[in-house]
Design an enzyme around this catalytic site. Structure first.
Site: not given
Length: 392
Positions: A34, A86, A117, A159, A221-222, A245-246
């Site tokens: 987001a 998404q 989330c 996800k 993921n992660g 992601g990050r």
């Protein structure tokens, strides 16, 4: 962009990712974030490497109501090869209507459902990473979404996280239900909702899911902060691709490193301060194009400043001014004050970025954990629980 060689990396024999009729040659997915993965940032990432780039999460209710912000979120550049959206929702009917809209109006080539989330405003309504605990609700949403997406031959994926906490894990059940419902792939973030982004992602859980679902693609993921992390995840878990992601915040060139790694190349991007400054300015220009409002675009770029300059020698006063710029002209002039010949700082510029938060008890609807099925009160509340603001 300066590139450098690292110790040799063996070529991964990982085939392109197949999602229904889609083929993703480089099996790397940009996770929806987001306020970050808007069309400007997606373009930056695409310019460096291959993969699939998912737009920011949009709520089903907002999309069905055609709010201006929701329509902006699902907009894509003309040259985006795969228009990936998404959706978030907690009501099967509303999620189904949103998928139907995307399909009938030809607004997406791929749809993902958010069950990962951990943000309280989402989980306290039973959404995100809280939702798979309710097996009947999860099943209804996934089956409805797959049915609507299949009418346009649009692949639908999910996800998710491991579960709510270590005592309430959901990922294996949810993965099997999703597979049996006809999803094209399942992505797992190896943390629980309670962990938020703290600690380490549990890649062993990703490996267990891969083993449990041998007949559909599983994505991991992660804690993918580098191309080497992605290679290691694939080797340790057997996943068919990775979701980042990050790790790419302030580092859109990570997708170039990822493509190189998956092609067996040891070339990596090692930008000096001048190249980072040029990247920041280009990002800001693209944001102006995206929003059509220079003031809004420059407010949006502020959150990226600390990520871009992580590890670089930039004085505190200058960092503060960069985080308060109000125009492209001021940004350009402020960037010019940097010691632009400063080299890449090595490990200080790499690794975790963004706020990890700390473990906390997830915010959940009343009596949510008492049963894996909705009770009458929860069923009545679900339709009214749809968030009308996207993000999270």
């Amino acid at each position: 962009m300066t590139v450098a060689a690292t110790p040799p990396v063996a070529r991964l024999e990982l085939p392109p990712l197949k999602l229904g009729p889609l083929t993703v040659d480089t099996p790397v997915i940009l996770a929806p974030m987001a306020g970050i993965t808007n069309s400007a940032f997606r373009r930056l990432c695409r310019e460096y490497g291959g993969g699939m780039y998912v737009a920011e999460m949009v709520t089903s209710r907002a999309l069905v109501e055609r709010t201006p912000e929701s329509l902006r979120i699902i907009s894509h550049d003309d040259d985006e090869k795969v228009r990936s959206v998404q959706l978030y929702g907690v009501d099967p009917g509303t999620v189904g209507a949103a998928v139907r809209m995307l399909v009938e109006e030809n607004r997406a080539d791929h749809i993902d459902l958010n069950f990962g989330c951990p943000v309280p405003k989402v989980t306290r309504r039973g959404g995100g990473s809280a939702l798979p605990w309710k097996i009947d609700l999860f099943t209804a949403i996934v089956q409805t979404a797959v049915r609507e997406a299949s009418k346009g031959n649009v692949p639908l994926t999910i996800k998710m996280r491991k579960g709510i906490d270590d005592d309430h894990l959901t990922y294996l059940d949810a993965g099997r239900i999703a597979r049996d419902s006809g999803v094209a792939a399942v992505a797992l973030h190896g943390r629980t909702a309670a962990q938020f982004y703290s600690g380490q992602a549990d890649w062993s859980a990703i490996a267990r899911l891969r083993e449990a679902l041998p007949d559909i693609p599983v994505l991991g993921n992660g804690d993918i902060w580098s191309a080497e992390d992605a290679v290691r995840m694939v080797r340790e878990t057997g996943v068919d691709g990775v979701v980042v992601g990050r790790g790419c915040q302030g580092r859109p060139w990570l997708f170039g490193d990822l493509q190189a790694a998956f092609e067996g190349s040891d070339v990596r991007h090692r930008p000096n301060l001048r190249q980072v400054a040029e990247g920041v300015y280009r990002h800001a220009e693209l944001m102006v194009e995206t929003f059509g409002d220079e003031g809004k675009a420059l407010r949006e770029i502020r959150k990226h400043i600390a990520w871009y300059f992580k590890g670089y020698v930039v004085g505190g006063e200058l960092r503060t001014r960069l985080a308060l710029v109000t125009s492209l002209e001021i940004l350009r002039d402020t960037l010019a004050e940097l010691d632009l010949d400063s080299p890449y700082p090595g490990g200080d510029a790499e690794g975790p970025r963004g706020r990890a938060g700390s473990p906390k008890r997830p915010a959940l609807p009343k009596d949510w954990l008492d049963s894996r099925a909705l009770n009458d009160a929860q069923s009545r509340d679900i339709a009214a629980a749809e968030l009308d603001v996207s993000g999270g």
